[in-house]
Design a protein around this motif. Structure first.
Motif, mmCIF file in Angstrom:
data_model
loop_
_atom_site.group_PDB
_atom_site.id
_atom_site.type_symbol
_atom_site.label_atom_id
_atom_site.label_comp_id
_atom_site.label_asym_id
_atom_site.label_seq_id
_atom_site.Cartn_x
_atom_site.Cartn_y
_atom_site.Cartn_z
ATOM 1 N N ARG A 253 50.697 27.627 29.502
ATOM 2 C CA ARG A 253 49.975 28.211 30.308
ATOM 3 C C ARG A 253 48.801 27.115 30.550
ATOM 4 O O ARG A 253 47.740 26.822 32.207
ATOM 5 N N ASN B 196 61.128 25.874 30.197
ATOM 6 C CA ASN B 196 60.195 26.945 31.623
ATOM 7 C C ASN B 196 59.779 25.252 32.540
ATOM 8 O O ASN B 196 58.820 25.718 33.514
ATOM 9 N N SER B 197 60.498 24.217 32.754
ATOM 10 C CA SER B 197 60.069 23.109 33.196
ATOM 11 C C SER B 197 60.495 23.635 34.857
ATOM 12 O O SER B 197 59.535 23.179 35.135
ATOM 13 N N THR C 166 47.122 19.963 33.661
ATOM 14 C CA THR C 166 48.072 19.391 34.600
ATOM 15 C C THR C 166 47.839 19.309 35.589
ATOM 16 O O THR C 166 47.699 18.299 37.105
ATOM 17 N N LYS D 25 58.346 25.738 24.823
ATOM 18 C CA LYS D 25 57.636 25.788 26.775
ATOM 19 C C LYS D 25 56.569 24.904 26.572
ATOM 20 O O LYS D 25 55.125 24.383 25.616
ATOM 21 N N LEU D 26 55.719 24.526 27.812
ATOM 22 C CA LEU D 26 54.634 24.224 28.383
ATOM 23 C C LEU D 26 53.785 25.662 28.232
ATOM 24 O O LEU D 26 54.192 26.220 29.042
ATOM 25 N N MET E 108 49.986 23.611 31.130
ATOM 26 C CA MET E 108 49.739 23.699 33.540
ATOM 27 C C MET E 108 48.978 23.009 33.781
ATOM 28 O O MET E 108 48.879 22.775 34.118
ATOM 29 N N GLU F 15 59.610 26.574 35.846
ATOM 30 C CA GLU F 15 58.284 27.469 36.474
ATOM 31 C C GLU F 15 57.977 26.572 37.061
ATOM 32 O O GLU F 15 56.495 26.385 38.300
ATOM 33 N N PHE F 16 56.921 25.409 35.938
ATOM 34 C CA PHE F 16 55.798 24.655 36.159
ATOM 35 C C PHE F 16 56.451 23.658 37.981
ATOM 36 O O PHE F 16 55.235 23.459 38.326
ATOM 37 N N CYS G 219 58.866 17.711 30.405
ATOM 38 C CA CYS G 219 58.889 18.345 31.350
ATOM 39 C C CYS G 219 61.004 17.901 31.387
ATOM 40 O O CYS G 219 61.156 19.071 31.719
ATOM 41 N N LEU H 156 49.737 17.637 28.617
ATOM 42 C CA LEU H 156 51.114 18.811 29.122
ATOM 43 C C LEU H 156 52.097 19.077 27.696
ATOM 44 O O LEU H 156 52.635 20.637 28.160
#
Length: 380
Positions: A85, A123-124, A91, A82-83, A88, A126-127, A118, A73
């Protein structure tokens, strides 16, 4: 106990920027639960997604089902904040499997938590919304102190009654938690129970029971993935390892026991919980196939651990990739984890490092079951 960040943590996101965590999943039934009810604990870390489904059994629990997958992740988080795409999406795919297991077992009592990746990603939120939309799971981002607490109580059964000074180390993908506990004023027979009572918090509270004293704790924002990413630009394998180990030790300067590390401590024990520690133990035992029963609770010396690490360095990247004791999911991360482990043993050498194949998930299960009063002769 308010915990200061390590002095070398400048590039990392401060705790104040962590998105608000969603509330923990609530029990679906009112009143005291049936002892036959199943419980679940999910740990979504920087590198892995892991879940246990278990049933209370005496003062322990019996694992009914489990899940573990490397989802990476936190891939790219170090450079972008950021995480990604892709991370995500990987995950979410793993969490869909977890949700199917929860439904299949009709689990009503659960803690589904996320940790360092996270906590740090911008952008947690959003995730979390994506996870809820795609799987129905409400992930809860827990703070470092809570993560450390659950790791500590999960390791309590491995603590010797002769231990007076205890260091619990949880090496994760994105962070490493260290907790130093003074047990010298607790009667020997009560020491494991005193540790497990820390599930309510690290601050000393009035209690009718002998209390374990948390001397200090720290969450270093460097784990096997984030430390590796810090030194990805160093080509030489040995030099990269040495730099990682030195850099991690630099981040221990704010940890109170680090100041007195040169003092000889009688009755000192380290308990290490992580994929790094269990992999080193499996290598030490020469296991071709991982066996939890042989690894969990194994006691190793500093010299034995150093011998394994030197062997990893001698192998080089290709040799580690081909070594079945390390495994294909661990070979890229084992040297950053070994660098952390070496730094810790350089500061606090010991002949009593206990290997724990347990951690956050087990601690979450113990805490839930204890709060519900379904454990017999529970220590809480």
């Amino acid at each position: 106990m308010a915990k200061r960040p390590p002095h070398s943590a400048g590039p990392f996101v401060k705790p104040a920027l962590v998105p608000s965590a969603r509330p923990a999943t609530k029990p679906a039934t009112a009143g005291k639960p049936d002892p036959a009810d199943l419980y679940a604990a999910l740990d979504l870390g920087t590198n892995s997604c892991r879940m246990l489904v278990a049933q209370p059994k005496g003062s322990q629990f019996h694992v009914v089902d489990s899940f573990s997958k490397s989802v990476q992740l936190g891939a790219g988080l170090e450079s972008t904040g950021k995480l990604s795409r892709n991370s995500m999406a990987r995950t979410v795919g793993a969490l869909k499997i977890c949700q199917k297991k929860l439904r299949h077992h009709e689990v009503k009592r659960m803690r589904l938590v996320a940790t360092e990746a996270c906590r740090r990603a911008s952008n947690s939120d959003e995730f979390l919304k994506l996870v809820h939309r795609e799987t129905g799971i409400d992930l809860e981002i827990i703070k470092p102190e809570e993560e450390a607490r659950y790791a500590v109580i999960s390791c309590a059964p491995l603590v010797s009654v002769n231990t007076e000074q205890l260091l619990v180390v949880d090496i994760g993908g994105g962070s490493t938690e260290l907790v130093w506990i003074d047990l010298s004023r607790v009667p020997k027979v009560d020491r494991p129970r005193a540790i497990m009572r820390l599930h309510t918090g690290f601050d000393s509270k009035d209690s009718e029971f002998p209390a374990a004293k948390v001397v200090d704790w720290i969450s270093v924002p460097l784990g096997v993935a984030t430390l590796r990413d810090q030194f990805n630009d160093v080509d030489d394998d040995g030099a990269r390892f040495a730099l990682m180990s030195w850099f991690f030790e630099e981040n221990l300067a704010e940890f109170t026991p680090y100041i007195d590390a040169d003092q000889v401590r009688e009755g000192f024990q380290i308990v290490g919980t992580s994929g790094t520690v269990t992999t080193v133990a499996a290598s030490h035992l020469g296991l071709k196939r991982y066996d939890r029963n042989k690894v969990d609770g194994l006691r190793m010396t500093s010299d034995q651990i150093d011998h394994v690490i030197q062997g990893y360095l001698h192998m080089g990247p290709e040799g580690r990739r081909a070594d079945p004791r390390i495994g294909k999911d661990r070979h890229a991360l084992i040297m950053s984890g070994a660098a952390i482990l070496q730094a810790l043993l350089r500061v606090w050498p010991t002949d009593r490092l206990s290997v724990a194949d347990r951690g956050l998930r087990e601690g979450l299960l113990y805490a839930q079951m204890s709060s519900d009063g379904v454990l017999e002769e529970g220590p809480y």
